[in-house]
Scaffold this motif. Sequence first.
Motif, short mmCIF file in Angstrom:
data_model
loop_
_atom_site.label_atom_id
_atom_site.label_comp_id
_atom_site.label_asym_id
_atom_site.label_seq_id
_atom_site.Cartn_x
_atom_site.Cartn_y
_atom_site.Cartn_z
N SER A 74 61.89 28.63 65.04
CA SER A 74 61.90 30.01 64.52
C SER A 74 60.98 30.88 65.36
O SER A 74 59.94 31.33 64.89
CB SER A 74 61.47 30.03 63.05
OG SER A 74 60.23 29.36 62.90
N GLY A 75 61.38 31.06 66.60
CA GLY A 75 60.59 31.88 67.50
C GLY A 75 60.52 31.30 68.89
O GLY A 75 59.72 31.73 69.71
N GLY A 76 61.38 30.31 69.16
CA GLY A 76 61.41 29.69 70.48
C GLY A 76 62.49 30.30 71.36
O GLY A 76 63.50 30.81 70.86
N ARG A 77 62.26 30.24 72.65
CA ARG A 77 63.23 30.78 73.61
C ARG A 77 63.10 29.98 74.89
O ARG A 77 61.98 29.59 75.27
CB ARG A 77 62.91 32.26 73.85
CG ARG A 77 63.74 32.98 74.87
CD ARG A 77 63.53 34.50 74.73
NE ARG A 77 62.16 34.92 74.99
CZ ARG A 77 61.70 35.32 76.19
NH1 ARG A 77 62.51 35.32 77.23
NH2 ARG A 77 60.46 35.72 76.33
N LEU A 78 64.22 29.73 75.54
CA LEU A 78 64.12 29.05 76.84
C LEU A 78 65.16 29.56 77.80
O LEU A 78 66.19 30.14 77.41
CB LEU A 78 64.21 27.53 76.69
CG LEU A 78 65.47 26.84 76.20
CD1 LEU A 78 66.60 26.86 77.23
CD2 LEU A 78 65.16 25.38 75.88
#
Lengths: 134, 131
Positions: A74-78
């Motif tokens: 809930s707040g990760g990005r790659l």
Amino acid sequence: MTMQPGDELAGVERTVTQAQVEAYADAAGDHNPIHLDAEFAAKTPFGRRIAHGMLTLAMVSEMLTSAYPDNWASGGRLKVRFRAPVFPGETVHVSGEVKKVTDTGGVQTTEITVNVKKDDGEDVITGQAFVQIN
Amino acid sequence: MPLQDLESGHEFPAEPLVITADEAAAYASAVGDTSANPIERVPSMAVIAAGLSRFIKHLGLADGTVEVVHASQEASFNRAVTPGEQLEIRASLKSNTERRGSRFTTVEMAFIDGAGAQVAEASSLIVVNAS
């Protein structure tokens, strides 16, 4: 405790098997014969069956979930590039190192360099991940 | 419609996606993720993988008749998905161009929950041998 630049995430090391590739094909719904059909794969530029890129990427996500149990989902990005195929039988080493931690208006963003390598050091996946912590 | 006939910006019809607890568990087992708790939440990347597999099929790239390379992947997650939760995938082609015998296709997907909120999004660059 917040991880700081230079800190390394607990890595993942795994040998990819053809059985795993077949299980992944069923689980993810990706039955491209390059992953499953040895005769077909022999005629491709890879010369043999390869693991799904998303299977290997799942190990990166596993590492990030372990490091940030609440915040990755809930707040990760790659953002990653697939550099080389993984052939069944090969072992991959997934690693992550914190590059930067910024704080903007009470929201902390941790930037992590992520990498997947083979035993011989060849890059399989390279990229960055970002985790926001409110 | 053949991939080469689709223009950048093409929007695919929205389609439903539900990942059950059994499917989430099968995914976690397949990728070897023993830390996941697929009964409580779907592994983050399982959502992206399920969506991507569907659109690879829609684009006619899943049967091996063309050489396909998954070149890059972006993903972001706003919240965890619960097993059995009803989602909708809204997908479009961000780009679809041919250069020197290869087609570069970027598929963007947004995963929307029942309340209309985006729970995840992804962008996948697929390179197809166009010869």
